[in-house]
Write an enzyme that holds these catalytic residues in place. Structure first.
Site, PDB file in Angstrom:
ATOM      1  CD  GLU A  98       1.022  -8.977  10.358  1.00 18.49           C
ATOM      2  OE1 GLU A  98       1.125 -10.160  10.067  1.00 18.49           O
ATOM      3  OE2 GLU A  98       1.136  -8.049   9.529  1.00 18.49           O
ATOM      4  CB  CYS A 119       0.827  -0.429   9.137  1.00 15.50           C
ATOM      5  SG  CYS A 119       0.795  -1.424   7.650  1.00 15.50           S
TER       6      CYS A 119
END
Ligand code: NAP
Length: 511
Positions: A248, A285
């Site tokens: 990720e 993020c």
């Protein structure tokens, strides 16, 4: 044995305490231990695996102030954030403890035998998900607890029945070690096989690469930068035996402002987005790094409001020297390249503080310069002013895969922009309406992944219950003696779990 130490994020000075670095010649022993533990763990009752994870949450909580202060010192993150993240970490462990106990995650499916079927008798076939084997976990510096030594990857892999080897993040070695020791205490207290969880410190990339390449490694969970995740993914693809790598990575999280919604509240949205971009010094993020709108006076009002609000927000500490250096270099490069126009930039004397930066570019410039899609990790956002709706659509269609996409849109204009919605939906993992992308609710329906390059596999992510599926594979048992069948596949459904029997869901026993 070589050692390293933690660095205080605010000052760059050494924090007391040395940590032994694992040498690459120890890799075989670590992975053989992990493999042996994985085999032994398969005989442990799912209920007890659940107890282990719940005990890990208790042991982490019992670390108390020691963990909070160490994580604050190493990451520079404020106390409230670290306490909140510790809560999230414990909740994740408890969630996966409960999932392991309940047992439904194995997706048990039973097709009973039919000896009278013509022309051939039908065998008894039963299927469930089973653990892959030893999993290597890499955590990110911006979540020293929730995506680290006992984060979502670790919790879901242990719940699935895998052994875990964590490679500690060098930006928070002390935090990582405290958490790892807590997990090991929980493993011992609940009678888990020795080495079911191991934790290694490594300087440089050698250890990380060796762990990913090792033949006994069966999967990798990574959270961090695109460069790190892609490097490990590529290394895994060079192995003789391919393995899944769930990386990720970063994302610019595009936000689309549509004309009517912008007209109604341009100044309010400018203020809201100044807050979202600077939250945690932009080190999320889900930071909104790309804002797309059609050029108008309303967009000018939005920019002005954002600039004014940013002027009132104090710059915050960045996580570590590597991240602040990369952010400051990125800002300087924006200026020297001259592709975008910088409309707000705060340059701090203290380079550890992230001075926010906002730039703007035309739609045509954005389309001609694909490098503008790259994440600049920190409090930065690029506002793209499109000449019309068609250019806006072309820009959305040009976007790489993203964790999130946001639409600021009025009810009245939904039908005018359905093509924009479809285009955005096809490149993101989560779509948000009239809000900000920062903040990830940990819930069953949450998806925190997205098409590449946001992740290397967009089907499952480390957030939420489905994370467990990343570390499991189906196994079918044909005409298997009852004594060897796993619990969920036995005739007597002792746990009362839902499973598929001859194609229909039921929680009944088989007659
Ligand atoms: P990072 O620098 O990539 O580090 C993550 C881990 O990977 C560290 O243990 C690091 O070890 C290792 N690593 C990095 N490059 C490597 C390489 N080439 N070979 C082997 N190992 C390597 O990430 P970070 O700076 O800590 O985290 C910030 C990034 O994470 C941002 O881009 C953010 O968007 C992303 N992030 C994504 C999510 C998500 O859910 N998608 C969540 C949080 C953060 P070394 O330091 O020893 O290199």
């Amino acid at each position: 044995m070589e050692t390293y130490y933690g660095i205080e994020a605010a000052t760059g000075s050494k924090i007391a305490g040395d940590f032994e670095l694992t040498e690459t010649d120890q890799l075989d022993v670590i992975m053989e231990q992990a493999h042996a533990a994985y085999l032994a763990y398969q005989s442990i009752d799912a209920n007890k695996k659940g107890d282990f994870l719940i005990a890990a949450a208790e042991e982490i909580e019992a670390l108390g102030e020691q963990l909070i202060s160490r994580a604050m010192a190493e990451s520079g993150l404020p106390e409230g954030r670290i306490i909140g993240e510790r809560g999230r970490t414990m909740n994740q462990l408890r969630l996966f403890g409960a999932i392991a106990k309940k047992g439904e995650w194995v997706e048990a499916s039973i097709d009973t035998a039919d000896p009278n079927r013509e022309p051939f008798a039908k065998p008894d076939i039963r299927k469930q998900l089973e653990p892959l084997g030893p999993v290597i976990v890499f955590g990110a510096s911006n979540f020293p607890l929730a995506y680290s030594a006992a984060g979502g990857d670790t919790a879901s892999a242990l719940a699935a029945g895998c052994a875990v080897v964590v490679k500690a993040h060098p930006a928070h070695p002390g935090t990582s070690q405290l958490v790892a020791d807590a997990v090991c205490r929980a493993a011992e207290r609940t009678g888990m096989p020795k080495n079911i969880y191991q934790h290694a410190h490594g300087a440089g990339f050698e250890l990380a690469h060796g762990l990913v390449k090792h033949p006994l490694t069966k999967a990798v969970g990574f959270t961090g930068s695109f460069n790190g995740g892609k490097a490990l993914y590529d290394i895994a693809n060079e192995r003789d035996e391919p393995i899944p790598v769930f990386a990720e990575m970063g994302s610019v999280n595009p936000v689309l402002f549509f004309p009517s919604a912008l007209k109604n509240q341009a100044a309010v949205w400018g203020k809201t987005y100044a807050g979202s971009i600077t939250l945690g010094s932009g080190q999320f993020c889900t930071n909104p790094g790309l804002i797309i709108a059609i050029e108008s006076e309303d967009l000018d009002v939005f920019k002005e409001s954002m600039r004014d609000t940013l002027g009132t927000i104090a710059s915050q500490q960045m996580l570590h020297d590597g991240i602040s250096k990369a952010f400051n270099q990125g800002k300087s490069k924006l200026e020297s390249d001259g592709i975008v126009e910088i409309i707000y930039a705060k340059n701090e004397d203290n380079s550890r503080l992230g001075g926010p930066c906002i730039a703007t570019a035309s739609g045509a410039t954005f389309l001609q310069n694909p490098q503008l899609q790259k994440e600049l990790f920190g409090p930065y956002s690029l506002i793209v002013a499109c000449k019309d709706e068609a250019e806006m659509l072309a820009i959305i269609q040009s976007l790489e895969g993203q964790l999130t996409g946001t639409m600021i849109i009025d009810e009245s204009e939904l039908s005018n922009f359905s093509a924009h919605f479809i285009a955005l939906k096809s490149v993101v993992g989560r779509i948000i309406f009239n809000g900000v992308p920062t903040g990830v609710e940990v819930a069953t329906a949450m998806n925190h992944g997205g098409p590449f390059p946001a992740t290397t596999d967009s089907r499952y992510s480390a957030v939420g219950a489905d994370a467990i599926k990343r570390f499991a594979r189906p196994v079918s048992y044909q005409n298997c003696p009852s004594a060897l069948l796993p619990n969920a596949l036995q005739n007597q459904n002792a746990q009362g779990i839902f499973r598929k029997v001859n194609g229909s869901f039921t929680n009944d026993s088989i007659q």
